[in-house]
Enzyme design. Structure first.
Site, PDB file in Angstrom:
ATOM      1  N   LYS A 123       0.346   0.014   2.600  1.00  0.00           N
ATOM      2  CA  LYS A 123       0.131  -1.133   4.000  1.00  0.00           C
ATOM      3  C   LYS A 123       0.322  -0.716   4.935  1.00  0.00           C
ATOM      4  O   LYS A 123       0.587   1.201   5.210  1.00  0.00           O
ATOM      5  CB  LYS A 123       1.737  -1.635   3.770  1.00  0.00           C
ATOM      6  CG  LYS A 123       1.895  -2.778   4.533  1.00  0.00           C
ATOM      7  CD  LYS A 123       3.731  -2.749   4.923  1.00  0.00           C
ATOM      8  CE  LYS A 123       3.719  -4.339   5.788  1.00  0.00           C
ATOM      9  NZ  LYS A 123       4.906  -4.184   6.238  1.00  0.00           N
TER      10      LYS A 123
ATOM     11  N   SER B 274     -14.524 -10.655   1.025  1.00  0.00           N
ATOM     12  CA  SER B 274     -14.152  -9.302   1.181  1.00  0.00           C
ATOM     13  C   SER B 274     -13.172  -8.811   2.210  1.00  0.00           C
ATOM     14  O   SER B 274     -13.489  -9.170   3.110  1.00  0.00           O
ATOM     15  CB  SER B 274     -14.593  -8.436   0.497  1.00  0.00           C
ATOM     16  OG  SER B 274     -15.753  -6.801   1.128  1.00  0.00           O
TER      17      SER B 274
ATOM     18  N   TYR C 145     -10.412  -8.347  -2.009  1.00  0.00           N
ATOM     19  CA  TYR C 145     -10.700  -7.140  -2.265  1.00  0.00           C
ATOM     20  C   TYR C 145     -11.012  -6.229  -1.584  1.00  0.00           C
ATOM     21  O   TYR C 145     -11.760  -6.683  -0.483  1.00  0.00           O
ATOM     22  CB  TYR C 145     -11.602  -6.674  -3.405  1.00  0.00           C
ATOM     23  CG  TYR C 145     -12.752  -7.079  -3.712  1.00  0.00           C
ATOM     24  CD1 TYR C 145     -13.950  -6.385  -3.286  1.00  0.00           C
ATOM     25  CD2 TYR C 145     -13.289  -8.460  -3.663  1.00  0.00           C
ATOM     26  CE1 TYR C 145     -15.397  -6.752  -2.946  1.00  0.00           C
ATOM     27  CE2 TYR C 145     -14.640  -8.805  -3.336  1.00  0.00           C
ATOM     28  CZ  TYR C 145     -15.525  -8.307  -3.632  1.00  0.00           C
ATOM     29  OH  TYR C 145     -17.023  -8.236  -3.104  1.00  0.00           O
TER      30      TYR C 145
END
Length: 122
Positions: free
Chosen positions: A15, A31, A64
């Site tokens: 995180k 992305s 991603y």
């Protein structure tokens, strides 16, 4: 006799808490570009799936990771994701791992809290 089955759950693995979007590039292949220093600190790798939460507008989406220039502080949403954020928005970036329930009880995620003014590690 009851068969014992293994239960797997998804748990936060990495995180980056409260980082500032530096740019949104609609014309780039989709992305999120992340400064490599932040990737290393949060234990993220290129092409890893991440969830993005925008604190400014409430958007939540997945994309991603692609590697950004080390030390640059870059956080750039690319392609369609660029429509969900604006430069200056504060976001949270999370990735998840699937693991055995018992293993998950002792797992400690990599959580970092960069300086939102610079996106550098504190």
């Amino acid at each position: 006799m009851q068969n014992k089955t293994t239960m797997f759950i998804e748990i936060v693995k990495s995180k980056i808490h409260r980082v500032t979007v530096t740019e949104a590039n609609l014309n780039y292949i989709g992305s999120i570009t992340i400064d490599e220093d932040l990737m290393d600190a949060a234990n993220l790798i290129p092409f890893e799936k991440v969830s993005i939460v925008d604190n400014n507008n409430g958007e939540r989406f997945e994309t991603y990771v692609i590697k950004g220039e080390r030390g640059s502080g870059v956080i750039c949403l690319n392609g369609a994701a660029a429509r969900k954020v604006q430069a200056g928005d504060i976001i949270i970036i999370m990735s998840y791992a699937s693991m055995d329930f018992e293993e998950a009880k002792g797992f400690k995620p990599s959580v970092i809290f960069p300086d939102t003014a610079t996106n550098k590690l504190i």
